[in-house]
Enzyme design. Structure first.
Site, PDB file in Angstrom:
ATOM      1  N   GLN A 285       8.028  12.003  36.907  1.00 42.26           N
ATOM      2  CA  GLN A 285       9.289  12.058  36.159  1.00 42.26           C
ATOM      3  C   GLN A 285       9.569  10.709  35.494  1.00 42.26           C
ATOM      4  O   GLN A 285       9.360   9.666  36.110  1.00 42.26           O
ATOM      5  CB  GLN A 285      10.444  12.400  37.108  1.00 42.26           C
ATOM      6  CG  GLN A 285      10.305  13.744  37.808  1.00 42.26           C
ATOM      7  CD  GLN A 285      10.692  14.915  36.913  1.00 42.26           C
ATOM      8  OE1 GLN A 285      11.142  14.743  35.791  1.00 42.26           O
ATOM      9  NE2 GLN A 285      10.486  16.127  37.428  1.00 42.26           N
ATOM     10  N   TYR A 314       4.703  24.360  41.332  1.00 45.13           N
ATOM     11  CA  TYR A 314       4.560  23.366  40.255  1.00 45.13           C
ATOM     12  C   TYR A 314       4.864  21.989  40.839  1.00 45.13           C
ATOM     13  O   TYR A 314       5.740  21.275  40.375  1.00 45.13           O
ATOM     14  CB  TYR A 314       5.490  23.671  39.078  1.00 45.13           C
ATOM     15  CG  TYR A 314       5.419  25.089  38.586  1.00 45.13           C
ATOM     16  CD1 TYR A 314       4.551  25.446  37.554  1.00 45.13           C
ATOM     17  CD2 TYR A 314       6.208  26.086  39.175  1.00 45.13           C
ATOM     18  CE1 TYR A 314       4.484  26.760  37.121  1.00 45.13           C
ATOM     19  CE2 TYR A 314       6.135  27.395  38.747  1.00 45.13           C
ATOM     20  CZ  TYR A 314       5.277  27.729  37.714  1.00 45.13           C
ATOM     21  OH  TYR A 314       5.219  29.028  37.292  1.00 45.13           O
ATOM     22  N   GLU A 335       0.030  23.590  42.907  1.00 43.42           N
ATOM     23  CA  GLU A 335      -0.116  22.802  41.675  1.00 43.42           C
ATOM     24  C   GLU A 335      -1.501  23.059  41.095  1.00 43.42           C
ATOM     25  O   GLU A 335      -2.486  23.148  41.819  1.00 43.42           O
ATOM     26  CB  GLU A 335       0.095  21.320  42.020  1.00 43.42           C
ATOM     27  CG  GLU A 335      -0.418  20.315  41.017  1.00 43.42           C
ATOM     28  CD  GLU A 335       0.263  20.373  39.646  1.00 43.42           C
ATOM     29  OE1 GLU A 335       1.508  20.433  39.560  1.00 43.42           O
ATOM     30  OE2 GLU A 335      -0.483  20.370  38.647  1.00 43.42           O
ATOM     31  N   ASP A 383       9.533  24.502  39.460  1.00 43.01           N
ATOM     32  CA  ASP A 383       9.780  23.436  38.478  1.00 43.01           C
ATOM     33  C   ASP A 383       8.707  23.526  37.399  1.00 43.01           C
ATOM     34  O   ASP A 383       7.861  22.644  37.271  1.00 43.01           O
ATOM     35  CB  ASP A 383       9.728  22.074  39.204  1.00 43.01           C
ATOM     36  CG  ASP A 383      10.049  20.904  38.287  1.00 43.01           C
ATOM     37  OD1 ASP A 383      10.532  21.127  37.167  1.00 43.01           O
ATOM     38  OD2 ASP A 383       9.812  19.752  38.710  1.00 43.01           O
ATOM     39  N   CYS A 410      13.034  22.644  32.380  1.00 44.98           N
ATOM     40  CA  CYS A 410      13.143  21.682  31.270  1.00 44.98           C
ATOM     41  C   CYS A 410      13.251  22.413  29.941  1.00 44.98           C
ATOM     42  O   CYS A 410      13.079  21.821  28.884  1.00 44.98           O
ATOM     43  CB  CYS A 410      11.965  20.712  31.269  1.00 44.98           C
ATOM     44  SG  CYS A 410      10.368  21.520  31.207  1.00 44.98           S
TER      45      CYS A 410
END
Ligand code: SAH
Length: 452
Positions: A285, A314, A335, A383, A410
């Site tokens: 991030q 994720y 992931e 996410d 997002c």
């Protein structure tokens, strides 16, 4: 609709009615829509048309004739030319309202009219927040130059103060640029496919101050590279220096070949008290202050009691799963990038966390297997990247039926789409936008879902 007689390079006066999701002013000529850079609702601007498509066009503000009270004028005009901070001309409080409103629009478009959208959680100080820079490098007037692209182009605007990056990163870019100049290293020449350095990437860990630098070069043959490395590493905060070779002429920044020129292969940072190892290719991030707020909010919304089987889908380098592991019975991270999963496992060890497993795979595939094998999951954290959840994953979720889901998004448009598909099985809680990217039009949101 009759297309008015508008041409590229034509200058005209426009009344701005709205702000598009990209943060551009919206003006109408008859019924034809123009999207205008650097223009705010309520303003009248003199603009020049930059492009005309079949159903809409683009323009750029030359002069603001009637100014909005929401305009900020103290930001250098140079930023208006680049894509780095497309909302910097709008008051920060209004940026936060704009983002909340955008989420409301996306939700109502899809028919989710009753979901409450909370005010955007903003930053106290919304500048200098980015912990990562990827600065394009070009040969300009015979000199290696760093800066940022003019909007919708690859023309370099020379720039030293990037406004939204950690100032120590800005200073480091200038220092590295000057070292490269000293040794006559050439910047990339995109048109002729000549020159060398294409990008300088700098990451600076907010909590530890450790810096990583990656020099991205078109070719591997950099003369004096040992002296250059020595001078770059003379700054003791630079803990890791890589040379990356990218000979391709595409928008992908990093090439396959990554060579360590000095220091270690990673830097360490902290989030919510845990230490994380960050490699050059890891997703991490970019806004450290808001990341903690975002994660804390997501963890609070999960309402863990210590008894839950949690899936962190994720998971990147494991940051969300590891942050909440002490509140759950067990966490499984999923992931798709293998290196990130290795980092997540290392991060678990580094922090002495024993109730986590990280698996390599696509979330939709892994949870499809779980559904078939009757595996249980009490709380599902997702996410995903901008494209949101795969539709097969939505089916698996409805089979597995976690009691709770926390969705970090997002992209409000794909969030709205996914929630509308889950609405029959889940109660949708209120949505909170968290401003991870001040001065830009990017929107991050968190929402909790409870099984009906
Ligand atoms: N939760 C992490 C990472 C979020 S970014 C954090 O906060 O740092 C999204 C991550 O999803 C990236 O690491 C990306 O590699 C991964 N990803 C993309 N598509 C995926 C998929 N289909 N299944 C699992 N992971 C995926």
């Amino acid at each position: 609709m009759e297309k008015p007689n508008l041409k590229k390079n034509q200058e005209l006066e426009l009344d701005i009615q709205d702000l598009s999701y990209e943060g551009k002013g919206v003006a109408k000529v008859d019924d034809f829509t123009l999207f205008v850079d650097n223009a705010l609702p309520g303003e009248t601007v003199k603009a020049v048309i930059t492009r005309i498509n079949k159903n809409f066009g683009f323009a750029r503000t030359l002069k603001v004739l009637k100014e909005s009270p929401d305009r900020v004028n103290d930001i250098d005009a140079i930023y208006a030319q680049t894509g780095i901070a497309p909302l910097s001309h709008l008051k920060y409080s209004k940026q936060l309202e704009f983002k909340q409103h955008q989420v409301e629009i996306d939700f109502s478009k899809i028919g989710l009219k009753d979901v409450q959208v909370n005010p955007t959680l903003g930053m106290e100080s919304p500048f200098n927040y980015r912990n990562k820079a990827q600065v394009p490098v070009r040969q300009v007037k015979g000199q290696l130059t760093t800066g940022f692209y003019r909007r919708r182009s690859h023309d370099l605007v020379p720039m030293e103060n990037f406004l939204i990056q950690d100032p120590k990163i800005d200073a480091e870019i200038i220092r590295v640029r000057d070292i490269l100049r000293k040794y006559n290293v050439r910047g990339y020449d995109e048109t002729n496919q000549k020159g060398q350095i294409k990008t300088i990437m700098v990451r600076r860990a907010y909590f530890t101050g450790e810096m990583m630098i990656v020099l991205v070069s078109r070719t591997p043959d950099i003369s004096h590279y040992k002296d250059i490395a020595k001078e770059i590493l003379a700054n003791k905060d630079v803990k890791s220096l890589f040379l990356n070779i990218n000979s391709r002429n595409t928008n992908v920044i990093l090439g396959q070949k990554m060579t360590l020129l000095g220091g270690k292969k990673y830097i360490d940072d902290k989030i919510l008290g845990h230490t994380y190892r960050i490699s050059p290719r890891s997703f991490y991030q970019v806004n450290p202050v808001q990341t903690q707020n975002l994660y804390q909010l997501a963890i609070d919304k999960a309402e863990l009691t210590g008894k839950e089987e949690v899936v962190d889908a994720y998971s990147g380098i494991g940051t969300i799963g590891l942050s909440l592991a002490n509140k759950a019975k067990h966490v499984t991270g999923i992931e798709v990038i293998e290196d990130a999963v290795k980092d997540a496992d290392k991060n678990a060890k580094l922090n002495d966390i024993k109730n986590t497993d990280f698996v390599v795979g696509k979330t939709e595939d892994v949870l499809n297997e779980w559904a078939k094998n009757d595996m249980s999951c009490d709380v599902l954290m997702v996410d995903p990247p901008r494209k949101g959840l795969a539709s097969s994953l939505i089916d698996s979720i409805k089979n597995i039926q976690p009691e709770k889901m926390v969705y970090i998004s997002c992209n409000p448009a794909t969030l709205a789409r996914d929630l509308s598909l889950l609405e029959d099985a889940y109660e949708i809680g209120d949505v909170t936008p968290v401003d991870m990217f001040p001065m830009t039009n990017h929107i991050e949101c968190v929402v909790a879902l409870t099984k009906k």
